[in-house]
Design an enzyme around this catalytic site. Sequence first.
Site, PDB file in Angstrom:
ATOM      1  N   ASP A   1       9.576   2.546   1.356  1.00 25.18           N
ATOM      2  CA  ASP A   1       8.448   3.307   1.898  1.00 25.18           C
ATOM      3  C   ASP A   1       8.383   3.043   3.403  1.00 25.18           C
ATOM      4  OD1 ASP A   1       6.000   4.218   2.786  1.00 25.18           O
ATOM      5  OD2 ASP A   1       4.841   3.430   1.082  1.00 25.18           O
TER       6      ASP A   1
ATOM      7  N   PHE B   1       0.864  -1.198   0.000  1.00 22.23           N
ATOM      8  CA  PHE B   1       0.000   0.000   0.000  1.00 22.23           C
ATOM      9  C   PHE B   1       0.888   1.231   0.000  1.00 22.23           C
ATOM     10  CE2 PHE B   1      -2.361   3.524   1.768  1.00 22.23           C
ATOM     11  CZ  PHE B   1      -3.543   3.453   1.050  1.00 22.23           C
TER      12      PHE B   1
ATOM     13  N   LYS C   1       3.249  10.149   8.199  1.00 23.12           N
ATOM     14  CA  LYS C   1       2.590   9.665   9.424  1.00 23.12           C
ATOM     15  C   LYS C   1       3.235  10.216  10.699  1.00 23.12           C
ATOM     16  CE  LYS C   1       0.117   5.556   7.821  1.00 23.12           C
ATOM     17  NZ  LYS C   1      -1.249   5.827   8.222  1.00 23.12           N
TER      18      LYS C   1
HETATM   19  C1  LIG Z   1       3.210   2.471   3.823  1.00 26.35           C
HETATM   20  C2  LIG Z   1       2.296   3.595   3.497  1.00 26.35           C
HETATM   21  N1  LIG Z   1       2.609   4.410   2.469  1.00 26.35           N
HETATM   22  C3  LIG Z   1       1.818   5.436   2.148  1.00 26.35           C
HETATM   23  C4  LIG Z   1       0.654   5.703   2.820  1.00 26.35           C
HETATM   24  C5  LIG Z   1      -0.211   6.855   2.420  1.00 26.35           C
HETATM   25  O1  LIG Z   1      -0.076   7.873   3.339  1.00 26.35           O
HETATM   26  P1  LIG Z   1      -1.148   9.075   3.381  1.00 26.35           P
HETATM   27  O2  LIG Z   1      -2.432   8.493   3.845  1.00 26.35           O
HETATM   28  O3  LIG Z   1      -0.546  10.061   4.336  1.00 26.35           O
HETATM   29  O4  LIG Z   1      -1.229   9.617   1.999  1.00 26.35           O
HETATM   30  C6  LIG Z   1       0.282   4.880   3.879  1.00 26.35           C
HETATM   31  C7  LIG Z   1      -0.977   5.104   4.602  1.00 26.35           C
HETATM   32  O5  LIG Z   1      -1.508   4.277   5.267  1.00 26.35           O
HETATM   33  C8  LIG Z   1       1.133   3.800   4.222  1.00 26.35           C
HETATM   34  O6  LIG Z   1       0.819   2.972   5.238  1.00 26.35           O
END
Ligand SMILES: Cc1ncc(COP(=O)(O)O)c(C=O)c1O
Length: 406
Positions: A225, A138, A254
């Site tokens: 990520d 994700f 986050k």
């Molecule tokens: C690993 C990861 N990358 C990207 C995101 C996306 O982040 P945002 O909701 O701040 O756009 C999330 C959100 O849950 C995530 O867990």
Amino acid sequence: MNATTPPAAQPMPHVMPTYGRLPFALSHGRGCWVWDTDGKKYLDGLGGIAVNTVGHAHPKLVAALQDQVGKLIHSSNYYQVPLQEQLAAKLTEVSGLTNAFFCSTGLEANEGALKIARKFGHDKGIERPEIIVYEKAFHGRSIATLSATGNTKVQAGFGPLVEGFVRVPLNDLAAVRRVAAENPNVVAVFLEVIQGEGGINVSTIEYLQGIRKLCDERGWLLMLDEVQCGLGRTGKWFAHQWAGIKPDVMPLAKGLGSGVPVGAIVCGPKAANVFGPGNHGSTFGGNPLAMRAGVETLRIMEEEKLLENAATVGAALKAGIEKELSGVPGFVEVRGQGLMLGIELDRPCGVLLNRAAEAGLLLSVTADRVIRLVPSLILTADEAAQIVAILCPLVKRFLSETPAQP
Ligand SMILES: Cc1ncc(COP(=O)(O)O)c(C=O)c1O
């Protein structure tokens, strides 16, 4: 009710129905505890989905933000922003990387990372660069990041997807080697060190080391990520540090601002100069309020030894859950590291979200059958024991009452 009292929980008819929401609203919090507008108290095992690094209403963060709001919330990237340099210097110090770009969210950080990978390819003369991505990944909900995401539910209805991705299963180095042998257009590997939304799936140390080696051999970028698993959550500043490797590109968000929206792309030498003037930007990215939140969050993490706390309290929480649930029919395993834990059951368990909230515990269920705990990094051993004491009886009752699925 006075002007600062939030309205009681009620339906939200003017808000787009993009979320399934529980039927209450939170009004305030302190540490790892929050209260709803009816005064009910909850132990927060979710931390705003891995966001509230230093807990709710941390006095030092509150004071720093109040000070900053009174001075300057936003200026513009037309000017120098000294707090950006301060946060970038700290992030590069703790990651061993060299430069940072600031944005506001995880998807933006990932979108920027994908742009870096493509430009890195174009700069090498690869006209149609491709990026290796993962099953169950994700990365966000923009068109490019949902295309990189390995979940058809997230993608459904939004085609045509962005092209240029090759998908592989996690922890299968041979699959990546096969792609390498067949595809000369690959420029980068893009993965979560621990997949969050996909069900708390952990990359093995050997896999991370193998991927790093392959990226070096092939001249690819390694893009990790760490939006959810980074920033102290696993007990090190970044989850990949358990494998003793460094990425070339690391999107963060986050937990970086403890609740104030802050995102970053932190890069090493191979990627730090891919973008030049005009290649990327963000109006809000790196604004003084966001940067102050980031600087203060990292300062508190160091002062209060939150990495060590995440490691020890996380280990105790995991052991407590394991002790209570091992051998219970329907319990598969508890996995993860530090304060990023997933409890897998053998059947969908979304109903536990509501039941836990009724019992005074906030958590989430991801990938249908994985209970996720990503609390603030200030969680105490006593609070961890309370999570076990509330959650495990609920899980046992749920498993005994709900038929297993074939
Ligand atoms: C690993 C990861 N990358 C990207 C995101 C996306 O982040 P945002 O909701 O701040 O756009 C999330 C959100 O849950 C995530 O867990």
